[in-house]
Scaffold this active site. Structure first.
Site, PDB file in Angstrom:
ATOM      1  CB  SER A 185      -0.961  -0.005   1.183  1.00 45.89           C
ATOM      2  OG  SER A 185      -0.273  -0.175   2.393  1.00 45.89           O
ATOM      3  CG  HIS A 213      -3.624  -0.918  -2.453  1.00 50.21           C
ATOM      4  ND1 HIS A 213      -4.167   0.345  -2.362  1.00 50.21           N
ATOM      5  CD2 HIS A 213      -3.306  -1.276  -1.194  1.00 50.21           C
ATOM      6  CE1 HIS A 213      -4.157   0.731  -1.093  1.00 50.21           C
ATOM      7  NE2 HIS A 213      -3.640  -0.238  -0.366  1.00 50.21           N
ATOM      8  CE  LYS A 244      -7.693   0.985   0.530  1.00 54.14           C
ATOM      9  NZ  LYS A 244      -6.970   0.094   1.406  1.00 54.14           N
TER      10      LYS A 244
HETATM   11  C1  LIG Z   1      -7.050  -0.028   2.887  1.00 59.77           C
HETATM   12  C2  LIG Z   1      -6.419  -1.323   3.241  1.00 59.77           C
HETATM   13  C3  LIG Z   1      -7.019  -2.205   4.140  1.00 59.77           C
HETATM   14  C4  LIG Z   1      -8.243  -1.844   4.925  1.00 59.77           C
HETATM   15  O1  LIG Z   1      -9.367  -1.846   4.133  1.00 59.77           O
HETATM   16  P1  LIG Z   1     -10.612  -0.941   4.564  1.00 59.77           P
HETATM   17  O2  LIG Z   1     -11.737  -1.475   3.782  1.00 59.77           O
HETATM   18  O3  LIG Z   1     -10.236   0.455   4.214  1.00 59.77           O
HETATM   19  O4  LIG Z   1     -10.786  -1.116   6.039  1.00 59.77           O
HETATM   20  C5  LIG Z   1      -6.441  -3.444   4.336  1.00 59.77           C
HETATM   21  N1  LIG Z   1      -5.296  -3.769   3.711  1.00 59.77           N
HETATM   22  C6  LIG Z   1      -4.669  -2.929   2.872  1.00 59.77           C
HETATM   23  C7  LIG Z   1      -3.412  -3.362   2.202  1.00 59.77           C
HETATM   24  C8  LIG Z   1      -5.199  -1.674   2.631  1.00 59.77           C
HETATM   25  O5  LIG Z   1      -4.569  -0.821   1.842  1.00 59.77           O
END
Ligand SMILES: *Cc1c(COP(=O)(O)O)cnc(C)c1O
Length: 394
Positions: A185, A213, A244
């Protein structure tokens, strides 16, 4: 009676320390929908945002809003209970079926957030006496999930398959779980999933891939990082998030039917929480359609990524090698990174400074995120401004 510090004074001192270290976090108030052309409560003019994870530009997509409207007309707002009591609606069920098929797995379980999926799934699979093998820069939610499980947490250097192999070999834990981000991330690079899966097969362990991602972005039709490498195995447990690229919110775990059945019975963050509003599942069903038919958006995004990385020839700062929309520029020092972020802001470009503990000490960075909603002109202006600032702030 012994003298204890006053906890209130302690907090004030702690906040002052964060300020001094350039680590105090503040939120900015957005007054427009999630899109590159953004307005903020603290300034008059619009800024171009390079910070959201809305990779395909779906968060403000009218078709998703229309699906949510239909959902609200059918279901109202709340689910009323946890999924195992009475909060599991036909829209949730349809979404799980669709997601499982889309990523090529037997079955899927829909969670309210990715954070909840991660902190729940790991304790459901391993416990005291077991071992979790985790990439050093995995997302914080995976670290928290490992801690909650009470299994031993063994971290291996970033993407170092050989180091992981040695640690697996040395472990006598009865149950083992390898866990990795699919796309990291804060770095934007892709995990060596083929090699990790080979190790998981050899050691009869689970491989949990957090594809927050990669889902929607990588692989044929955006089916995610496992399909990017063409991987399939009963050892694989796939986690995708839906806030996302999918533009809504939530997450899912996909895997073998027995894995999903087990998780349904054992995952505390699934069992002891109210089901997400079913209208979101309706919006998400449309989001999966748009992802599946989103080749044009992904092609535009890839062209922007290529344009950005070809144009940004830095001298002092470092653009990390990344083929994904996450394009980090490592500056190092917290204060300098903040200063650059503020200078960009003054130019109408919104790029947040990412500092420890989100990234390692001394590796503060601008986390630039590109989206299919950006134009070439917006990306060009960011490149030109960064190059100018790198020279001017030296
Ligand atoms: C954003 C993210 C999460 C958390 O997901 P949410 O739905 O925002 O709680 C988990 N793992 C990674 C790698 C992320 O980037």
């Amino acid at each position: 009676m012994p003298e204890y510090p006053d906890p209130l004074e302690e907090l004030d001192a702690g906040l002052a320390e964060l300020d001094t270290a350039g680590l105090r976090r503040r939120r900015r108030i957005v007054t427009t929908p999630c899109r590159p052309d953004t307005r903020l409560a603290d300034r008059e003019d619009a800024v171009t945002a390079f910070c959201s994870n809305d990779y395909l530009g779906l968060a403000a997509e009218p078709a998703l809003a229309a699906a949510a409207h239909q959902g609200i007309d059918r279901w109202g707002v709340g689910s009323g209970a946890s999924h195992l009591v009475s909060g599991h609606y036909a829209a949730h069920e349809a979404l799980e079926t669709r997601l499982a098929a889309f990523v090529g797995m037997d079955d899927a379980l829909y969670f309210s957030t990715g954070y909840m999926a991660n902190i729940g799934v790991m304790p459901a699979l391993v416990g005291r006496g077991d071992a979790i093998f985790a990439d050093k820069v995995n997302h914080a939610s995976l670290v928290d999930g490992a801690l909650l499980s009470r299994a031993e947490l063994i971290r291996y250097p970033h993407c170092d398959v050989q180091a992981l192999a040695a640690r697996l070999q040395a472990s006598t834990a009865p149950r083992k779980l390898i866990v990795t981000d699919g796309v990291f991330s804060m770095d934007g690079d892709i995990a060596p999933l083929r090699e990790l899966l080979a190790l998981a097969e050899a050691h009869k362990t689970w491989l949990l891939v957090d594809d927050a991602h990669g889902f929607g972005v990588l692989g044929p039709q955006g089916r995610g990082s496992l399909t990017h490498f063409g991987l399939n195995s009963p050892r694989l447990i796939y986690m995708g998030t839906l806030g996302k690229a999918a533009g809504v919110s939530g997450a899912f775990i996909a895997g073998q039917r027995s894995v999903i059945d087990w998780l349904l019975n054992k995952t505390r963050s699934y069992i002891f929480t109210t089901g997400a509003p079913p209208l979101l599942a309706d919006a998400l069903l449309t989001a999966v359609d748009l992802i599946e038919h989103g080749d044009a958006r992904r092609a535009h995004l890839q062209a922007l990524i290529a344009r950005f990385s070809a144009g940004l020839k830095l001298k002092r700062w470092q653009l990390l090698p990344s083929e994904t929309p996450i394009q980090p520029v490592v500056i190092g020092d917290n204060h300098e990174t903040l200063a650059v972020s503020r200078a960009l802001d003054a130019e109408g470009l919104w790029v947040p400074a990412i500092r420890p503990p989100t990234v390692p000490k001394g590796a503060a960075r601008l986390r630039i995120v590109l989206s299919a909603a950006h134009s070439e002109a917006q990306v060009d202006r960011l490149v030109a401004t960064l190059l100018r600032l790198e020279g001017a702030l030296a």
